[in-house]
Design a protein around this motif. Structure first.
Motif, PDB file in Angstrom:
ATOM      1  N   THR A 108     -17.985  38.057  10.233  1.00  0.00           N
ATOM      2  CA  THR A 108     -19.245  38.637  10.691  1.00  0.00           C
ATOM      3  C   THR A 108     -19.917  39.428   9.580  1.00  0.00           C
ATOM      4  N   LEU A 109     -19.168  40.337   8.946  1.00  0.00           N
ATOM      5  CA  LEU A 109     -19.776  41.165   7.900  1.00  0.00           C
ATOM      6  C   LEU A 109     -20.112  40.358   6.664  1.00  0.00           C
ATOM      7  N   GLN A 110     -19.328  39.365   6.344  1.00  0.00           N
ATOM      8  CA  GLN A 110     -19.659  38.503   5.211  1.00  0.00           C
ATOM      9  C   GLN A 110     -20.993  37.809   5.469  1.00  0.00           C
ATOM     10  N   ALA A 111     -21.171  37.286   6.677  1.00  0.00           N
ATOM     11  CA  ALA A 111     -22.414  36.598   7.021  1.00  0.00           C
ATOM     12  C   ALA A 111     -23.593  37.573   7.029  1.00  0.00           C
ATOM     13  N   LEU A 112     -23.405  38.744   7.624  1.00  0.00           N
ATOM     14  CA  LEU A 112     -24.500  39.712   7.720  1.00  0.00           C
ATOM     15  C   LEU A 112     -24.916  40.252   6.352  1.00  0.00           C
ATOM     16  N   THR A 113     -23.957  40.482   5.463  1.00  0.00           N
ATOM     17  CA  THR A 113     -24.319  40.972   4.126  1.00  0.00           C
ATOM     18  C   THR A 113     -25.107  39.900   3.368  1.00  0.00           C
ATOM     19  N   LYS A 114     -24.751  38.637   3.557  1.00  0.00           N
ATOM     20  CA  LYS A 114     -25.510  37.547   2.910  1.00  0.00           C
ATOM     21  C   LYS A 114     -26.934  37.487   3.452  1.00  0.00           C
TER      22      LYS A 114
END
Length: 180
Positions: A108-114
């Motif tokens: 989730t955080l990997q996707a949101l930071t991207k």
């Protein structure tokens, strides 16, 4: 009367421990973002209690704009991250600080930071109450986190099981009989 505490195997992090660690994390953020106006993005629903307590400790000007994203169905991650409620702020040229309750798989955080980098945020930082590295499936690390969490089913202080237990003032391990 059914009491939530009867469902807790043990308390991992007390309110006092959480407060002390948030004081330390906030001091670092206050120094880093003095003179800037970041957008603080709590990841709902889990991070609302942690983010609320953290935000009260921050001394710089900021905008609060929550986001809702999910990759879970029940107790397991599906692997697909969906933004179900997006932020309204324009992040272009502004620092972004995500506040999350727990980093589990990291998806989730990997996707949101991207997503925020793609929207031209000046910088993107992730602050989490808990980090559970044993369950990570992608190479993702928070910029700061309160505590390393064991690979157990945790509830309280925003963490839930089927929407329950978020309001406990501590982080505890849920008894297996509750979710088995």
């Amino acid at each position: 009367m059914i009491r939530m505490n009867n469902d807790i195997e043990k308390v991992l992090f007390s309110q006092e421990q959480l407060n002390s660690r948030m004081d330390e994390m906030a001091a670092r953020l206050n120094e880093k973002y003095a003179g800037e106006e970041p957008i603080v993005i709590p990841v709902l629903n889990g991070a609302m209690i942690f983010a609320s307590d953290m935000i009260k400790r921050l001394t710089f000007k900021l905008t609060i704009d929550p986001i809702k994203a999910s990759s879970y169905a029940g107790t397991s991650s599906t692997g697909n991250v969906k933004i179900t409620q997006d932020i309204k702020s324009d992040v272009q040229g502004r620092p972004v600080i995500f506040m999350e309750d727990i980093i589990d798989t990291g998806r989730t955080l990997q996707a949101l930071t991207k997503v925020m980098a793609g929207r031209s945020a000046k910088s993107v930082e992730v602050i989490a109450m808990l980090d559970k590295p044993e369950t990570r499936v992608v190479d993702f690390h928070a910029d700061d986190y309160g505590f390393k969490a064991p690979n157990e089913f945790l509830v309280g202080y925003g963490l839930d099981y089927n929407g329950l237990y978020r309001n406990l003032p501590f982080v505890g391990v849920l008894k297996q009989r509750v979710y088995a």
